[in-house]
Design a protein around this motif. Structure first.
Motif, mmCIF file in Angstrom:
data_model
loop_
_atom_site.group_PDB
_atom_site.id
_atom_site.type_symbol
_atom_site.label_atom_id
_atom_site.label_comp_id
_atom_site.label_asym_id
_atom_site.label_seq_id
_atom_site.Cartn_x
_atom_site.Cartn_y
_atom_site.Cartn_z
ATOM 1 N N THR A 213 34.490 62.816 34.852
ATOM 2 C CA THR A 213 34.995 61.554 35.374
ATOM 3 C C THR A 213 36.504 61.508 35.240
ATOM 4 O OG1 THR A 213 34.893 60.367 33.262
ATOM 5 C CG2 THR A 213 32.881 60.410 34.620
ATOM 6 N N CYS A 214 37.119 60.649 36.025
ATOM 7 C CA CYS A 214 38.561 60.434 35.925
ATOM 8 C C CYS A 214 38.930 60.029 34.499
ATOM 9 C CB CYS A 214 38.974 59.353 36.920
ATOM 10 S SG CYS A 214 40.710 58.943 36.886
ATOM 11 N N GLY A 215 38.118 59.151 33.895
ATOM 12 C CA GLY A 215 38.393 58.703 32.530
ATOM 13 C C GLY A 215 38.368 59.831 31.524
ATOM 14 N N GLU A 216 37.415 60.744 31.664
ATOM 15 C CA GLU A 216 37.324 61.883 30.746
ATOM 16 C C GLU A 216 38.542 62.795 30.886
ATOM 17 O OE1 GLU A 216 32.465 62.449 30.494
ATOM 18 O OE2 GLU A 216 33.585 63.375 32.141
ATOM 19 N N ILE A 217 38.933 63.037 32.133
ATOM 20 C CA ILE A 217 40.104 63.892 32.381
ATOM 21 C C ILE A 217 41.362 63.247 31.819
ATOM 22 C CG2 ILE A 217 41.567 64.874 34.179
ATOM 23 C CD1 ILE A 217 38.996 65.141 35.892
ATOM 24 N N ASN A 218 41.558 61.973 32.113
ATOM 25 C CA ASN A 218 42.765 61.293 31.663
ATOM 26 C C ASN A 218 42.830 61.182 30.147
ATOM 27 O OD1 ASN A 218 43.543 61.072 34.303
ATOM 28 N ND2 ASN A 218 43.108 58.894 34.498
ATOM 29 N N GLN A 219 41.680 60.996 29.495
ATOM 30 C CA GLN A 219 41.669 60.946 28.036
ATOM 31 C C GLN A 219 42.033 62.309 27.445
ATOM 32 O OE1 GLN A 219 41.312 58.215 25.873
ATOM 33 N NE2 GLN A 219 42.141 59.837 24.556
ATOM 34 N N GLY A 220 41.503 63.361 28.050
ATOM 35 C CA GLY A 220 41.866 64.700 27.594
ATOM 36 C C GLY A 220 43.360 64.946 27.708
ATOM 37 N N ALA A 221 43.947 64.466 28.803
ATOM 38 C CA ALA A 221 45.386 64.623 29.008
ATOM 39 C C ALA A 221 46.175 63.852 27.957
ATOM 40 C CB ALA A 221 45.765 64.159 30.406
ATOM 41 N N CYS A 222 45.734 62.651 27.643
ATOM 42 C CA CYS A 222 46.410 61.855 26.616
ATOM 43 C C CYS A 222 46.325 62.535 25.253
ATOM 44 C CB CYS A 222 45.805 60.458 26.549
ATOM 45 S SG CYS A 222 46.237 59.390 27.947
ATOM 46 N N ASN A 223 45.181 63.118 24.950
ATOM 47 C CA ASN A 223 45.018 63.818 23.673
ATOM 48 C C ASN A 223 46.045 64.944 23.527
ATOM 49 O OD1 ASN A 223 42.831 62.160 23.133
ATOM 50 N ND2 ASN A 223 41.291 63.688 23.699
ATOM 51 N N ILE A 224 46.239 65.684 24.601
ATOM 52 C CA ILE A 224 47.197 66.800 24.573
ATOM 53 C C ILE A 224 48.622 66.287 24.393
ATOM 54 C CG2 ILE A 224 48.211 68.641 25.968
ATOM 55 C CD1 ILE A 224 45.373 68.925 27.264
ATOM 56 N N ALA A 225 48.998 65.293 25.169
ATOM 57 C CA ALA A 225 50.363 64.771 25.091
ATOM 58 C C ALA A 225 50.660 64.204 23.711
ATOM 59 C CB ALA A 225 50.581 63.707 26.166
ATOM 60 N N LYS A 226 49.698 63.490 23.145
ATOM 61 C CA LYS A 226 49.895 62.905 21.816
ATOM 62 C C LYS A 226 49.992 63.993 20.748
ATOM 63 C CE LYS A 226 47.627 59.111 20.787
ATOM 64 N NZ LYS A 226 46.496 58.157 20.636
ATOM 65 N N LYS A 227 49.249 65.076 20.911
ATOM 66 C CA LYS A 227 49.330 66.182 19.962
ATOM 67 C C LYS A 227 50.715 66.817 19.976
ATOM 68 C CE LYS A 227 47.203 70.608 18.744
ATOM 69 N NZ LYS A 227 46.131 71.605 19.088
ATOM 70 N N ILE A 228 51.252 67.047 21.182
ATOM 71 C CA ILE A 228 52.591 67.622 21.299
ATOM 72 C C ILE A 228 53.631 66.670 20.717
ATOM 73 C CG2 ILE A 228 54.378 68.370 22.928
ATOM 74 C CD1 ILE A 228 52.077 70.363 22.604
ATOM 75 N N ALA A 229 53.485 65.381 21.023
ATOM 76 C CA ALA A 229 54.438 64.386 20.514
ATOM 77 C C ALA A 229 54.424 64.342 18.989
ATOM 78 C CB ALA A 229 54.107 63.011 21.086
ATOM 79 N N LYS A 230 53.267 64.436 18.393
ATOM 80 C CA LYS A 230 53.157 64.404 16.930
ATOM 81 C C LYS A 230 53.858 65.606 16.312
ATOM 82 C CE LYS A 230 49.786 64.036 13.170
ATOM 83 N NZ LYS A 230 48.331 63.926 12.822
ATOM 84 N N GLU A 231 53.730 66.758 16.970
ATOM 85 C CA GLU A 231 54.321 67.981 16.434
ATOM 86 C C GLU A 231 55.808 68.102 16.748
ATOM 87 O OE1 GLU A 231 53.763 72.857 16.774
ATOM 88 O OE2 GLU A 231 52.230 71.499 17.564
ATOM 89 N N LYS A 232 56.200 67.693 17.968
ATOM 90 C CA LYS A 232 57.567 67.947 18.436
ATOM 91 C C LYS A 232 58.432 66.698 18.549
ATOM 92 C CE LYS A 232 58.426 71.600 19.229
ATOM 93 N NZ LYS A 232 58.835 72.639 18.266
ATOM 94 N N GLY A 233 57.866 65.521 18.304
ATOM 95 C CA GLY A 233 58.678 64.309 18.334
ATOM 96 C C GLY A 233 59.057 63.832 19.711
ATOM 97 N N THR A 234 58.269 64.171 20.725
ATOM 98 C CA THR A 234 58.597 63.766 22.092
ATOM 99 C C THR A 234 58.063 62.375 22.412
ATOM 100 O OG1 THR A 234 56.641 64.992 22.833
ATOM 101 C CG2 THR A 234 58.768 66.099 23.030
ATOM 102 N N ILE A 235 58.597 61.796 23.458
ATOM 103 C CA ILE A 235 58.158 60.506 23.982
ATOM 104 C C ILE A 235 56.946 60.744 24.876
ATOM 105 C CG2 ILE A 235 58.804 58.615 25.536
ATOM 106 C CD1 ILE A 235 61.776 59.263 24.704
ATOM 107 N N VAL A 236 55.859 60.046 24.634
ATOM 108 C CA VAL A 236 54.665 60.193 25.480
ATOM 109 C C VAL A 236 54.790 59.246 26.674
ATOM 110 C CG1 VAL A 236 52.161 59.979 25.649
ATOM 111 C CG2 VAL A 236 53.200 60.848 23.536
#
Length: 396
Positions: free
Chosen positions: A106-129
């Motif tokens: 579903t669109c929701g499943e895909i978008n949630q997966g994308a958010c998980n990745i972006a938040k992981k990178i932000a936590k590690e690298k300090g980027t703006i999500v």
């Protein structure tokens, strides 16, 4: 030219200063811009991942966020390491349509997966999500504000649930729909960046860039500008006109520009996706890292403080932008540790008497170089009827 003369024209960088993103850095983009920072965006996900075999051309949907999260995460990490201050979620649209036949997500499943990745990178690298919403299907058939809001709200739902740091209202071709989208985005009490996919001739109704910019600013967008469809130098021409319109009305939002990573001076009003080479033969048009740096410098001089890229902009382009603006940003990105950013390695080889490196330790050499295609019968330009700004862009 002597070695000392060459050294005089090499780029100057803060010595031994590398700006590693850190998780404690401020993630409020407006505070950072108010403090005078130059904020770098990331680059292409769809186009880059399509070339790597994770996105299907023609669909351009981000199911890779669930099917191949390691590939999406690796690309997001590359951008952060190259100097990007923003990690954009690899999300899309708001409806369960458009994916290839063999995708049962579903669109929701895909978008949630994308958010998980972006938040992981932000936590590690300090980027703006950052999460984006784009032009709707309903607007093209029925200009109904309520229905446009309903469709956009579905796309924003997962982004807000994940408490993103920035909403990007991007890839809108009509100022009316853009105004409606800004209104909705502002209702979530997040910083809002609004970028239109238009060239110097204006939106789909012919509304000129100056008016589009003024209307975006008056709609309340904190950051305004352009993204996609047009190359860096056409986009800068559009931004010049936008800034002129804003200045005339004494409006001063922050400016943002995220162009294509392809040279497209010969496109019509609808941009690079209408070129005969799209989508499988665009590589000869891809900009060099030297052109990416040139774009970043011109954007900075124009007053643009959120600088990044869209389709065709890859991590080495972002790194080149970060290196070009190293003095303004206070240092080099982490990725520059493996970059000959000061041309010292090439210069050393030239000083050793190797003819193939004779002038390549000079920034002037690279800035004046006109790259070749290697194709004797290749056309310099597509014979587009009524090209957008070929008379200006072709000279850059």
């Amino acid at each position: 030219m002597t070695g000392s003369q060459l050294q005089m024209i090499l780029p100057k960088f803060p010595s031994c200063s590398y700006l590693e993103n850190n998780p404690s850095s401020k993630q409020n983009i407006l505070e950072r811009l108010e403090g005078g920072e130059v904020v770098l965006g990331d680059g292409s996900y769809c186009a880059t991942l399509e070339k790597r075999g994770y996105v299907k051309a023609g669909h351009y949907t981000p199911e890779a966020s669930v099917e191949n999260p390691e590939a999406v995460e690796a690309l997001a990490y590359e951008y952060a390491r190259a100097g990007a201050d923003i990690t954009q979620t690899f999300t899309y649209y708001s409806r369960d349509v458009g994916t290839p036949d063999d995708v049962n997500l579903t669109c929701g499943e895909i978008n949630q997966g994308a958010c998980n990745i972006a938040k992981k990178i932000a936590k590690e690298k300090g980027t703006i999500v950052a999460g984006g919403i784009v032009q709707t299907g309903v607007f093209s058939t029925k200009r109904d504000k309520k229905e446009v809001h309903e469709e956009l709200r579905e796309g924003l739902e997962v982004l807000i649930q994940n408490d993103i740091d920035l909403i990007i209202v991007e890839f809108f071709g009509n100022i009316i729909e853009m105004e409606w989208a800004i209104e909705l985005a502002l209702s979530y009490n997040k910083p809002v960046a609004a970028t239109m996919c238009i060239g110097p001739k204006g939106d789909t109704d012919g509304v000129q860039p100056e008016e589009c910019a003024v209307r975006m600013a008056r709609a309340g967008a904190h950051i305004i500008g352009t993204n996609c469809k047009f190359d860096p130098f056409i986009s800068l021409e559009t931004m010049r006109r936008m800034k002129a319109g804003l200045d005339a009305e004494n409006l001063h939002p922050y400016l943002m520009c995220q162009p294509l990573g392809f040279r497209t001076p010969d496109v019509n009003h609808f941009g690079g996706f209408h070129l005969p080479e799209f989508p499988f033969a665009m590589e000869p048009r891809q900009i060099t890292r030297i052109e990416a740096a040139q774009f970043a410098r011109e954007a900075y001089h124009l007053g643009i403080r959120v600088i990044g890229g869209c389709c065709g902009i890859e991590s080495h382009h972002i790194r080149a932008m970060a290196e070009e603006l190293a003095v303004e940003r206070g240092g080099l990105p982490e990725g520059s540790r493996k970059s000959d950013h000061d041309l010292s390695t090439l210069k050393k080889k030239g000083d050793m008497g190797r003819d193939e490196f004779k002038m390549k330790g000079s920034k002037e050499y690279w800035q004046s170089l006109i790259p070749c295609t290697g194709r004797p019968l290749s056309s310099a330009l597509n014979r587009t009827m009524n090209p957008e700004v070929v008379d200006r862009s072709v000279l850059n």
